[in-house]
Design an enzyme around this catalytic site. Sequence first.
Site, short mmCIF file in Angstrom:
data_model
loop_
_atom_site.label_atom_id
_atom_site.label_comp_id
_atom_site.label_asym_id
_atom_site.label_seq_id
_atom_site.Cartn_x
_atom_site.Cartn_y
_atom_site.Cartn_z
N GLY A 486 0.82 -1.20 0.00
CA GLY A 486 0.00 0.00 0.00
C GLY A 486 0.85 1.25 0.00
N PRO A 487 0.23 2.39 -0.21
CA PRO A 487 0.98 3.65 -0.24
C PRO A 487 1.56 3.98 1.13
CG PRO A 487 -1.23 3.87 -1.19
CD PRO A 487 -1.20 2.57 -0.50
N PRO A 488 2.50 4.92 1.19
CA PRO A 488 3.08 5.30 2.49
C PRO A 488 2.03 5.92 3.40
CG PRO A 488 4.45 6.07 0.66
CD PRO A 488 3.17 5.59 0.06
N GLY A 489 2.19 5.68 4.68
CA GLY A 489 1.34 6.32 5.67
C GLY A 489 -0.02 5.69 5.85
N THR A 490 -0.21 4.46 5.37
CA THR A 490 -1.52 3.81 5.50
C THR A 490 -1.60 2.86 6.68
OG1 THR A 490 -0.80 2.18 3.85
CG2 THR A 490 -2.10 4.04 3.07
N GLY A 491 -0.57 2.79 7.50
CA GLY A 491 -0.65 2.00 8.73
C GLY A 491 -0.14 0.59 8.63
N LYS A 492 0.74 0.32 7.67
CA LYS A 492 1.23 -1.06 7.51
C LYS A 492 2.11 -1.46 8.70
CE LYS A 492 3.17 -0.12 3.55
NZ LYS A 492 2.75 1.28 3.43
N THR A 493 3.03 -0.57 9.08
CA THR A 493 3.94 -0.90 10.17
C THR A 493 3.20 -0.99 11.50
OG1 THR A 493 5.76 0.19 9.01
CG2 THR A 493 6.03 -0.18 11.37
N SER A 822 -10.00 5.55 -17.98
CA SER A 822 -11.32 5.65 -17.36
C SER A 822 -12.15 6.83 -17.86
CB SER A 822 -11.17 5.73 -15.84
OG SER A 822 -10.43 6.88 -15.47
N LYS A 865 -13.54 7.50 -6.35
CA LYS A 865 -14.27 8.35 -7.29
C LYS A 865 -15.67 8.67 -6.78
CE LYS A 865 -11.77 6.70 -11.39
NZ LYS A 865 -11.85 5.91 -12.64
#
Length: 932
Positions: A486-493, A822, A865
Site C-alpha cells: 500500500g501507499p506510504p502512511g496507510t498504517g502497515k507498520t 477511465s 471516485k
Amino acid sequence: MGSNNGRAMKLALVPLPKGSVLLPGVTLRIPVSNRPDLANLLSALLDQTNLGKRDGNTITFGCVPLRSPLLSNDGQQLIDDGSVDGAKKEEFDAIDAGQARKEDLFRYGTVGKVIGVQRRAYAEPFLVVQGVQRFTIKHILRERPFFEGEVVLHNERDAISSDAETVELFQQLRQLSRELITLLRLSSLLPSTGTRLSPLVARKFEVYIAKTDLSQAGNLADFMADVADPTFEEKLRVLASFALRTRLERVVELLARQVQGIKNSVKVTTISTSSFPSNSPFDISQIDPRDRELLARRVMAGLTGLTPPGAAGGRNNEDEKETNEVDELQKRLQEAELSPEARKVADKELRRLRKMNPANAEYGVCRTYLENIADIPWTKVTEDKLGPETLKRARNQLDEDHYGLETIKKRLLEYLAVLRLKQSTNQDVERQIAALTKELDAANEVLAEKDVPALSESDRVSLEAKLNLLQSRRLADKSPILLLVGPPGTGKTSLARSVATSLGRKFHRISLGGVRDEAEIRGHRRTYVAAMPGLIVNGLKKVGVANPVFLLDEIDKVGGANFQGDPSAAMLEVLDPEQNSTFVDHYINIPIDLSKVLFIATANSLDTIPAPLLDRMETITLSGYTTVEKRHIAKRHLIPKQIRANGLAEGQVVLSDEVVDKVITSYTRESGVRNLERELGSICRHKAVQYADAVDNGRLDTYNPVVALGDLEDILGIERFDEEIAEKHGRPGVVTGLVAYSTGGQGSILFIEVADMPGNGRVQLTGKLGDVLKESVEVALTWVKAHSFELGLTHDPNEDIMKNRSLHVHCPAGAIPKDGPSAGLAHTIGLISLFTGKAVPPQIAMTGEVSLRGRVMPVGGIKEKLIGAHRAGVKTVLLPEQNRKDVKDVPQEVHDGLQIVYVRHIWEAIRQVWPGAHWPGQHHINFVESRL
C-alpha cells in the site's frame, strides 16, 4: 598534609572526568565533547591571548578531580571499599564532570599545561594536559560559565626532606620501580598479537629511574603511582600528599603490592626482591612451562595494575576468571536447550575453547561463536493468548488501533482462529497420547516385576500403532507469510505491532530498505574477521523467543544482484514456509527453525519485488484512506495524540467535522495520514500559543478552544489544493468525469471540455495528458464518427463529420499529470454533446473505459471516485456494469447520497444522459440491449 605557605592566586578550574586524577609530571587526556565549561574556558583564554594579556604558547588551568564518598575532603580514608552506603554510591556515580557543582570537587588539584590536542579518525577530540604543580582550593569564586577559584600553590622543593627515613623510603621506591619494570619486560614473551611492553620503552624507564636523585623523589613517586594503576581513591590520597615522606610511603605500598601480586599469580615463591636487579636478566627457563605461559598472561595483566585478591582495589585472579567464563558459557549452553545438531557443534567448540590459550586470537572468535549459539532461542516461546475470548479481544485490539482496513483484519482473525483450533486439537491429541503412554508404561512395569506380560503381543502392537498414529496427527504451527502492499502512511507498520499486541507476542522490526549485501541477511562466514550473524538471527537473539512477530519493512527496496550477492534471493529461504524450518545462517551454520515466526512484510509497490520472492508471500493490498476514513482517523487518533503532544488537555482544542474535512481536502492530498497529522499538529501548536498567552496574561476566559473554518488560512496559510465543485448549468461539449488521484485514497470530479472550430480534421489535446488518455480520446472520436448517422449528426452514412472541422479536447488543472482509460465514456458523451448541441446535465458524472464496439468496460478507483463525486455535489453517477461489485466497499453515507446507474454500452449511457431525446438510430439501442 604539608605546608600551605604557598602563593595564592586566581585560577580557572576544570573538573576531570570521573575516575581521573592528574599528578605532577604525568600527562592526561581530557575529552572535549559534551564539556561546555571547557569550551567556554578555552574561548576565554584565547580572547586573553588575542588581547595580549597571556602568552599564547602556554595555556594553563587547574585540573580538579571529583570527590569520592570513601575519602574525607582532606584525603583521609573514611570507610573500606564496598561498604559505602548505596544511596551515596549512586549519587557519586551520577556526577558528570561537565555538570559538576562546587560540592562535587575534591579539595586538591594540579596545575595543568596544555601540550596538544589529539583526535583520531571518527573519534572525539582530546585535550592533552601535563601536570605541573599541586594546589589547594581556598574557595570557589564562580561556577559558570566555567569554574574559577582562589588557590594556594605548593612548591615541591619546599617539601623535600633529607632525613634517614625519607632516604630509606626513596631507596625502596627506586628498587620496587626497577623490579616492576623488570617484570613488565617479560611481556615480550607474549605472542605478537597480544599487548606487550616494548623492551626499548622498558629500558628508558630503567634509565629514568637510575638517574633520579633525592631531589626528584616526589616526581618519581608521582610517575610510578600512575604506572602502578591504583584505584581512584588511592590516586586522590597520593595527590593530597604534600609531605614527601607521606607520599613515598603510599607509593611504596602500592608498588610492593603490585610486584607481589604479579609474583603470586604465577606461584613463583623463590624469587626475592634482590633477585630482580636491573643489570641481571631473569632466567625464564627455570620456570615450569605451564607456569611460564601463565606468567606471560599475568605480566600482560600487570600492565593494567594487577593486585592480589582481597587487596584494596584489587582484581580477581585472571586464571580463575577465564575458567569461570568457560564454565558460565557451558551453563548457558545447557540452559539453552539446543537442537541435536547445535548441541553436537557446541560441545565440540567448547572442548576446543578449554584447550586454547586465551591470548590466542582464535580464543575470542570461538567464545563469541558459542555466546551467539547460547543467545539464540532454540525452544523458548511466548505462550499465545488463545482462549475463548481470543478472537473478540483481537478484533477489539485491531479496531481500536486502526480504522477501516477490513481485509487485513479479516485475514489476521482467520489466522488466529486457525491457531486456536490447532491448539485445541493438539491438546486433545496430547491427552490421548498421555493415556496410551501411561497404559504402556504400566504394562512394562508388570513385565519387569513378575516377568509376565500384562498385554498380549497383539494388544501391545495395536497400542504402539495407535500411539504412532496420534503423534502423526499433531498439527504443526506454520505461520503465514503476509505481504502488506500500500501507499506510504496507510498504517502497515503499526498494523504489524497491533498483531503482536493482540497475540501477546514479542515484536521486532527489520528494516530492509537499502540492504545490498547478502551477508546482512544470512550473516558472514566465520572465516572472516569480525564475522557476525545476519539480521534474522540477531532479531531472534534480541526478542529471546522462537515465535515472535517479525516485520520485514520496505521489502520492495531490497537491493538487487551485485558483486556482494543478491539479498532478495537470500530472503527466499526465510520466507518459504516449506523451507524456513531449517534456515541456515552462514555464521551459525546450524539449521534454525523459523516456522514459528510470524513474518509480516511491507511494500509500497510490487513492481520491484522478484517474482519467486513474491510467490512465497500472501499479498494483501491496502488502498489509501478515503476522506471519510481520514476524518474518523483524525477524530479518533490524530487529534487526541497531537493535543497531548503539544501540552494541551482534552477540550482545549475543538475541531468540527467541517474543519477536519477542509484540512483533508484543501491542505493535503495523500494516500495516508502523515501530512494530515502534521497539519493538525500545526493547528494544535497555534492554539497552544494562544492558551499560553491567555494564562500568562491572566485572561483565561478569553481563550476560545474552537477552531473555525475561517481560522485555517491564518494558521495553515492559503489553500494548497482546490476542490472541484459540480457546475450549476450545463453547456454543450462539457461533461463531468471522475478521477482517482495517483497518491491513492482521494478522488474528485474532472471537467472535460471539447470545442470545435473550422479546420482540416485535426484533434488537439491539452491538459498534460498521458498516452493512454490520448488513445481513449481517439477511440471515442472513432466511435462517434462511425455512428454519426445513427446519432443524427449527418444525413448520409458516408459523410465525414470532421470534414472542414478541427477539435480541441482539454482537461483543466493542466499542471497535474493525467492518464488512464477511465475517461473514455466521458470523452464519448462530450463529443456527442458538442456535435448535437445538447448540454449534459451538470449533476451527472461518469467513468468507464470504451471499446471500439461501444462497450463500457470496468475501471479502478471506484470507491475514491464515488466519494469525490458525493463531496462535489454530484447526484447521479454512471458506472460500468462490471464495477457493480466494487460499490460494496463504498461508505453507506456515500451510497445513500448518490444514484448509481450501471451501463454496459454507450447507447445505454446516451439514454441515461438524455432520456427524452429521440435518435435516428433508436432501433440500434433496442438491438444492443437485446444482444447484451
